[in-house]
Design a protein around this motif. Structure first.
Motif, mmCIF file in Angstrom:
data_model
loop_
_atom_site.group_PDB
_atom_site.id
_atom_site.type_symbol
_atom_site.label_atom_id
_atom_site.label_comp_id
_atom_site.label_asym_id
_atom_site.label_seq_id
_atom_site.Cartn_x
_atom_site.Cartn_y
_atom_site.Cartn_z
ATOM 1 N N TYR A 67 0.867 -1.175 0.000
ATOM 2 C CA TYR A 67 0.000 0.000 0.000
ATOM 3 C C TYR A 67 0.909 1.232 0.000
ATOM 4 C CZ TYR A 67 -3.480 3.486 1.211
ATOM 5 O OH TYR A 67 -4.294 4.599 1.205
ATOM 6 N N PHE A 68 1.031 1.861 -1.148
ATOM 7 C CA PHE A 68 1.886 3.029 -1.285
ATOM 8 C C PHE A 68 1.060 4.233 -1.719
ATOM 9 C CE2 PHE A 68 4.800 -0.464 -2.985
ATOM 10 C CZ PHE A 68 5.366 -0.715 -1.752
ATOM 11 N N THR A 69 1.303 5.372 -1.109
ATOM 12 C CA THR A 69 0.708 6.631 -1.555
ATOM 13 C C THR A 69 1.786 7.714 -1.520
ATOM 14 O OG1 THR A 69 0.066 7.414 0.656
ATOM 15 C CG2 THR A 69 -1.505 5.986 -0.518
ATOM 16 N N GLN A 70 1.552 8.776 -2.236
ATOM 17 C CA GLN A 70 2.508 9.879 -2.257
ATOM 18 C C GLN A 70 2.694 10.453 -0.853
ATOM 19 O OE1 GLN A 70 4.221 11.034 -5.083
ATOM 20 N NE2 GLN A 70 5.411 12.098 -3.508
ATOM 21 N N ALA A 71 1.588 10.614 -0.136
ATOM 22 C CA ALA A 71 1.655 11.197 1.206
ATOM 23 C C ALA A 71 2.482 10.322 2.143
ATOM 24 C CB ALA A 71 0.240 11.393 1.760
ATOM 25 N N LYS A 72 2.299 8.998 2.058
ATOM 26 C CA LYS A 72 3.036 8.089 2.948
ATOM 27 C C LYS A 72 4.517 8.043 2.584
ATOM 28 C CE LYS A 72 -0.641 5.101 4.698
ATOM 29 N NZ LYS A 72 -0.289 5.303 6.120
ATOM 30 N N VAL A 73 4.834 8.136 1.308
ATOM 31 C CA VAL A 73 6.234 8.173 0.895
ATOM 32 C C VAL A 73 6.911 9.417 1.450
ATOM 33 C CG1 VAL A 73 7.770 8.472 -1.095
ATOM 34 C CG2 VAL A 73 5.978 6.731 -1.160
ATOM 35 N N GLU A 74 6.261 10.557 1.344
ATOM 36 C CA GLU A 74 6.842 11.805 1.846
ATOM 37 C C GLU A 74 6.987 11.763 3.368
ATOM 38 O OE1 GLU A 74 8.193 14.144 0.010
ATOM 39 O OE2 GLU A 74 7.672 12.888 -1.717
ATOM 40 N N ARG A 75 5.999 11.199 4.023
ATOM 41 C CA ARG A 75 6.056 11.101 5.491
ATOM 42 C C ARG A 75 7.220 10.220 5.932
ATOM 43 N NH1 ARG A 75 4.047 7.244 8.935
ATOM 44 N NH2 ARG A 75 3.638 7.891 11.088
ATOM 45 N N GLU A 76 7.473 9.155 5.191
ATOM 46 C CA GLU A 76 8.528 8.215 5.574
ATOM 47 C C GLU A 76 9.912 8.845 5.463
ATOM 48 O OE1 GLU A 76 9.571 4.964 7.418
ATOM 49 O OE2 GLU A 76 7.502 5.140 6.680
ATOM 50 N N LYS A 77 10.055 9.792 4.564
ATOM 51 C CA LYS A 77 11.356 10.432 4.389
ATOM 52 C C LYS A 77 11.837 11.083 5.681
ATOM 53 C CE LYS A 77 10.849 11.308 -0.569
ATOM 54 N NZ LYS A 77 10.804 12.314 -1.655
ATOM 55 N N GLY A 78 10.929 11.753 6.381
ATOM 56 C CA GLY A 78 11.304 12.380 7.638
ATOM 57 C C GLY A 78 11.726 11.369 8.684
#
Length: 428
Positions: free
Chosen positions: A125-136
């Motif tokens: 389950y991948f979304t743009q928002a979750k990818v950006e959140r994971e970076k932090g």
């Protein structure tokens, strides 16, 4: 139909079956055990950021394998760790240079935990928002490791051994490369490497092979089939131009020395490669373990202390040794280590008694590990051309001769290149 690999000397059996979707399953029942440990491995690690996919070259940001490992646990409306906690299981995951492993250990609800393991890895389950959140989140992890002198010494050493290559990057990447990762990168990496034929499932402990295999087959029938792909991994490893000493300043109480040896001799895969690895390990133990004359001299000359250690990595496409320790005499330690290493081929033939003692000690360590399902699963490798278990390792060790160790030592040391990392506190 399950294939049986029998280990009669140890009264152990390994059941193997490759399912129609390509997933290879290994089941090792341990009668009398109360816990069950499962490891779902993906033949994909930090060095696999460059590859040919269906004839086209792909270059992805460093750290993407580790990033993807993190993302697998973060689902739409739940956290995978919470599911495992509810079923009484301990779960974890890790990414190495060549593999990503997902695992759990439990004394109950094996089927429920097995379904959780297979589903969360095989249903992304991948979304743009979750990818950006994971970076932090990963940035925080990277910053933590950058403040760890031992971690920095290790990866700076590898970068010195393998300059301008994927191995020069930390497994997690760095803040700049993580910032470059996009949703499309994550989805492409998943589609390319998280395929049943590129995965293996190893389960050991309390289990009935027929029952557990039935559970796995039922779970896999519910997953959609995937179209075939053409994948070629790319790994280019330039050689460092010359030996260097990399000086780094960090807040350490004492200087840290790390010496790296990059192997350049060809190493076979499977059990032949494992024999090579065990022989190198015995070689270093004969000269650098606490039982060795050389270690004793270094210790009593107050050049090393109990922080001194070594390790050897034999992975897909590369192998290297790292020797490190804290010392008040960093230059003397480097000088003495190089002298010890240079003398190994000439001295090792006279160490028959020490060799046998070392073999006996290693054999005892293996026997102890056989009583731990975590250790058994940790020693298993299903990605080197043939399944290798802890019992295979013991048989290789038992048949190993001092002549074998000498042969491997000469091959490794005659071609190895050396690099050094020294970490010091500028205020001391």
């Amino acid at each position: 139909m399950m294939e049986l690999i029998d280990y009669p000397k140890y009264n152990e059996k390994l059941f193997v079956q490759t399912l129609s979707n390509g997933l290879t399953v290994y089941l090792q029942p341990k009668p009398g055990f109360n816990k069950t440990t499962a490891v779902l491995g993906v033949n994909y690690g930090s060095i696999d950021s460059e590859f040919m996919l269906n004839g086209e070259k792909v270059i992805q940001p460093a750290g993407i394998a580790h990033f993807l490992e993190h993302k697998m646990f973060d689902k739409k409306d739940y956290d995978v760790f919470e599911l495992f906690n509810k079923t009484g299981a301990r779960s974890n995951a890790f990414t190495s240079f060549t593999k990503t492993n997902y695992l759990f250990s439990t004394a109950e609800s094996v089927k429920a935990n097995l379904d959780i393991l297979l589903d969360f890895v095989q249903i992304p389950y991948f979304t743009q928002a979750k990818v950006e959140r994971e970076k932090g989140i990963i940035d925080q992890e990277i910053n933590m490791y950058q403040n760890d002198p031992d971690n920095q010494a290790y990866f700076k050493m590898i970068a010195s051994l393998y300059p301008e290559s994927v191995l020069a990057n930390d497994i997690a990447g760095d803040i700049q490369t993580v910032a470059q990762i996009t949703l499309e990168d994550v989805e492409l990496a998943y589609r390319t490497f998280y395929r049943p034929e590129n995965m293996s499932l190893f389960i050991t402990g309390k289990l009935d092979p027929n029952e557990v295999m039935g559970w796995i087959e039922e779970n896999q029938r519910q997953k959609s089939t995937q179209d075939p792909i053409r994948l070629q991994r790319l790994l280019t490893l330039p050689v460092a131009s010359k030996e260097t000493i990399l000086h780094t300043e960090m807040d350490v109480s004492r200087p840290k020395i790390t010496l790296g040896l990059r192997g350049r001799d060809p190493v076979l895969t499977g059990r032949a490669g494992l024999k090579y690895e065990i022989a190198i390990s015995v070689m270093f133990d004969l000269f650098l373990s606490e039982n060795s004359v050389e270690y004793d001299k270094l210790y009593h000359d107050e050049i090393i202390d109990d922080s001194f250690s070594w390790e050897f990595e034999n992975e897909r496409g590369f192998h290297f040794a790292v020797i490190n320790g804290d010392t008040d005499k960093p230059l003397e330690l480097v000088k003495r280590l190089k002298e010890i290493i240079a003398a190994i081929p000439a001295k090792i033939g006279d160490l028959q008694t020490e060799f046998q003692l070392q073999k006996n000690e290693l054999f005892g360590n293996y026997i102890e590990m056989m009583d731990s399902e975590e250790a058994i699963s940790g020693q298993f490798d299903g990605f080197i051309g043939e399944p290798v278990t802890i019992y295979d390792e013991v048989e290789i060790l038992k048949s190993l001769t001092l002549a074998d160790v000498l042969d491997v030592a000469k091959r490794f040391l005659s071609q190895a290149t050396i690099q050094e990392v020294m970490i010091q506190n500028p205020n001391r």
